[in-house]
Design a protein around this motif. Structure first.
Motif, short mmCIF file in Angstrom:
data_model
loop_
_atom_site.label_atom_id
_atom_site.label_comp_id
_atom_site.label_asym_id
_atom_site.label_seq_id
_atom_site.Cartn_x
_atom_site.Cartn_y
_atom_site.Cartn_z
N ALA A 66 41.47 52.04 44.62
CA ALA A 66 40.89 50.81 44.09
C ALA A 66 40.23 50.10 45.26
N ILE A 67 38.94 49.81 45.14
CA ILE A 67 38.19 49.15 46.22
C ILE A 67 37.74 47.78 45.70
N ILE A 68 38.20 46.75 46.36
CA ILE A 68 37.88 45.38 45.94
C ILE A 68 36.44 45.04 46.33
N THR A 69 35.62 44.70 45.32
CA THR A 69 34.20 44.45 45.58
C THR A 69 33.74 43.18 44.86
N PRO A 70 34.16 42.01 45.34
CA PRO A 70 33.80 40.77 44.65
C PRO A 70 32.29 40.50 44.66
N GLY A 71 31.85 39.69 43.72
CA GLY A 71 30.44 39.31 43.65
C GLY A 71 30.00 39.14 42.21
N HIS A 72 30.02 40.22 41.44
CA HIS A 72 29.69 40.13 40.00
C HIS A 72 30.74 39.26 39.31
N THR A 73 31.98 39.50 39.63
CA THR A 73 33.09 38.59 39.32
C THR A 73 33.97 38.54 40.58
N GLY A 127 37.06 39.19 41.03
CA GLY A 127 38.03 40.28 41.16
C GLY A 127 37.47 41.66 40.88
N SER A 128 36.15 41.78 40.89
CA SER A 128 35.53 43.09 40.60
C SER A 128 36.11 44.17 41.49
N THR A 129 36.43 45.30 40.89
CA THR A 129 37.08 46.41 41.59
C THR A 129 36.40 47.71 41.21
N CYS A 130 36.07 48.53 42.21
CA CYS A 130 35.54 49.87 41.96
C CYS A 130 36.68 50.86 42.18
N LYS A 138 43.18 41.01 41.17
CA LYS A 138 44.06 39.86 40.89
C LYS A 138 43.29 38.67 40.31
N THR A 139 42.13 38.37 40.89
CA THR A 139 41.40 37.19 40.41
C THR A 139 40.66 37.44 39.10
N ASP A 140 40.75 38.64 38.55
CA ASP A 140 40.15 38.91 37.24
C ASP A 140 41.20 39.11 36.15
N GLU A 141 42.42 38.81 36.45
CA GLU A 141 43.49 39.05 35.47
C GLU A 141 43.43 38.06 34.31
N ASP A 142 42.87 36.88 34.56
CA ASP A 142 42.94 35.77 33.61
C ASP A 142 42.46 36.08 32.20
N LYS A 143 41.47 36.96 32.04
CA LYS A 143 40.90 37.18 30.71
C LYS A 143 41.58 38.32 29.95
N ASN A 188 36.54 41.42 34.52
CA ASN A 188 37.06 40.75 33.31
C ASN A 188 35.99 40.30 32.31
N HIS A 189 34.80 40.87 32.35
CA HIS A 189 33.82 40.48 31.32
C HIS A 189 34.22 41.11 29.98
N PHE A 190 33.96 40.32 28.91
CA PHE A 190 34.54 40.67 27.61
C PHE A 190 34.13 42.05 27.11
N ASP A 191 32.90 42.47 27.45
CA ASP A 191 32.45 43.77 26.91
C ASP A 191 33.24 44.94 27.50
N HIS A 192 33.92 44.71 28.61
CA HIS A 192 34.75 45.75 29.22
C HIS A 192 36.21 45.67 28.74
#
Ligand SMILES: [Zn+2]
Length: 217
Positions: free
Chosen positions: A119-126, A128-131, A88-93, A64-68
């Motif tokens: 979709a592979i859930i890979t938290p850390g950077h955000t 809800g980061s997903t690859c 799911k946890t990155d839906e907010d933005k 969910n970073h704005f540049d994306h």
């Protein structure tokens, strides 16, 4: 067209959008002409042009970073039948949304024509980061780059991104090509080799920020 890769089943297009040099990828099933857009940076007109002649079924967001997301609203309005996919946890933005939305809480499959993406859930950077994995191509967002993991904001986040990378991404086939959210590609094997050196040389428990596998102390 900016075709990055093509075989008899699929095409992968790559668009680099300024000013943050975001990579936007488009996956096309050559059998059905169905497509999916991965990430929605600012230059949505370029992305829309690149999708011409295909049926956009999904807009998949890596985080969910704005540049994306700067072009998200326009892409969603243009391709209003496409379903949205995001951790799911990155839906907010995401801008207010009326479209069908898949909120990923665990690894799951998405169908694009005859192609299957995981979709592979890979938290850390955000959180809800997903690859997204398509055969031997991994769209890694800002989770894994050539030379290191994505930026993290705390040592907890850094440990989490390392866990995502080493327990999930490093289990993929070693010749999988990694296509990150900015910059050039790497492979899982190259990343594993660099990570091994990082582990051997690094005992700092409080690392985070812009960490590289080979130059961090
Ligand atoms: Zn980011």
């Amino acid at each position: 067209m900016s075709i990055f890769y093509e075989d008899d089943r699929k095409r992968i297009h790559k668009i680099v959008a300024s000013p943050y040099a975001n990579n936007c990828y488009i996956i096309v099933c050559k059998t059905t002409n169905s497509s999916a857009i991965i990430d929605a940076p600012i230059e949505y007109e370029k992305i829309i042009r690149e999708c011409e002649g295909t049926d956009v079924e999904h807009i998949l967001i890596t985080h969910n970073h704005f540049d994306h997301l700067e072009g998200f609203k326009e892409l969603r309005n243009k391709f209003n039948k496409a379903s949205i996919g995001v951790g799911k946890t990155d839906e907010d933005k995401l801008p207010e949304n009326n479209a069908t939305i898949n909120l990923f809480t665990k690894d799951e499959h998405i169908t694009i024509g005859t192609l299957q993406v995981t979709a592979i859930i890979t938290p850390g950077h955000t959180p809800g980061s997903t690859c997204y994995l398509l055969d031997k191509h991994l769209f890694s967002g800002d989770t894994l780059f050539p030379g290191g993991p994505g930026r993290t904001g705390s040592s907890e986040d850094f440990n989490q991104i390392l866990s995502s990378i080493t327990t999930k991404l490093f289990n993929l086939e070693s010749d999988t090509i990694v296509l990150p959210g900015h910059g050039e590609t790497t492979t899982i094997q190259d990343s594993k080799d660099e990570y091994k050196i990082f582990r051997e040389q690094n005992s700092n428990q409080n690392l985070f920020g812009d960490v590289t596998w080979l130059n961090s102390t």
